[in-house]
Design a protein around this motif. Structure first.
Motif: not given
Length: 252
Positions: A114-118, A227-231, A179-180, A139-140
């Motif tokens: 259920d996670t939409v992500h690049p 960390p995934i950065g700002e997205l 946690y994403i 991690l966001d």
């Protein structure tokens, strides 16, 4: 290393879509016609980083995934292996991940269905390997957190930011980030993780697999973060999240 998607959940807050579909197959294309789903996006990401085998844990409305299996394999150039969760409508996802315990032995990138992500998230996880890590959480550290997020506290004294606590049940201000829903799990972590998950769902079948991660940490196992950065990304729990996902999905 292979891909692993947890797609057994019912997602009742997304009805009427989930009357006939698991949450991972709810349409996220702007028109809502079903040309793109969370599973489509995740498989596309996996293919882009070179994963050619993907296991999918299915349960609720599993027949919808079986019906699309051949088309998805052809579209994304991957081989799909479906793992059945026999308690998908009764127990939470600590058990769901445990059902894929044999898959974990291959080493996986785990993605919630259920996670939409690049694809940059998968690339970040793969790029963080190589310093002895066994489990790495995406991690966001930018997002402003609320009560519902899966919050993480990391150890600031450790260079790779080892996890000290992971739970929804903490004050947002105490968390290092969220946690994403994506984790890189090396093959040599499989046995210990499977045992921690079993301990977790035997204690309470309604616990999350993140509670299994906490069980590992409590045993002295090192879990790291990247960390995934700002997205832009979103976990889809309700129709507001779904509308946000449709805004995001068209960018990827």
């Amino acid at each position: 290393m292979i891909g692993l998607v947890l797609a057994a959940g019912a997602g009742r807050r997304l009805r009427p879509y989930t009357d006939t579909l698991p949450k991972a197959l709810v349409p996220v294309d702007p028109a809502g016609e079903g040309t793109t789903t969370v599973l489509d996006l995740t498989l596309g990401n996996f293919a882009e980083v070179g994963l050619t085998d993907v296991a999918i844990v299915v349960g609720y409305r599993k027949e919808a995934v079986y019906e699309r299996q051949a088309a998805l394999e052809s579209k994304y150039g991957v081989k799909l292996h479906l793992v059945e969760n026999d308690k998908a409508e009764e127990w939470n996802n600590a058990y769901s991940l445990w059902t894929a315990r044999d898959v974990l032995k291959e080493g996986v990138i785990l993605a919630n269905g259920d996670t939409v992500h690049p694809v940059s998230v998968e690339k970040t996880l793969l790029g963080a390997r190589g310093q002895g890590q066994k489990i790495i959480l995406a991690l966001d550290t930018v997002k402003t957190l609320g009560d519902e997020e899966m919050k993480v506290v990391t150890d600031p004294s450790v260079p790779s930011r080892g996890v000290r606590r992971i739970t929804k049940l903490m004050e947002p201000a105490a968390a290092s980030g969220e946690y994403i829903g994506l984790t890189l799990i090396e093959a040599d972590a499989a046995a210990e993780l499977a045992d921690a998950l079993k301990t977790t769902f035997e204690r309470d079948p309604q616990l999350y697999y993140e509670d299994g991660y906490q069980e590992l940490v409590n045993r002295g196992f090192r879990i790291d973060t990247a960390p995934i950065g700002e997205l832009y990304w979103v976990e889809i729990d309700n129709h507001d999240d779904l509308n946000r996902a449709r805004e995001i999905a068209c960018q990827y």
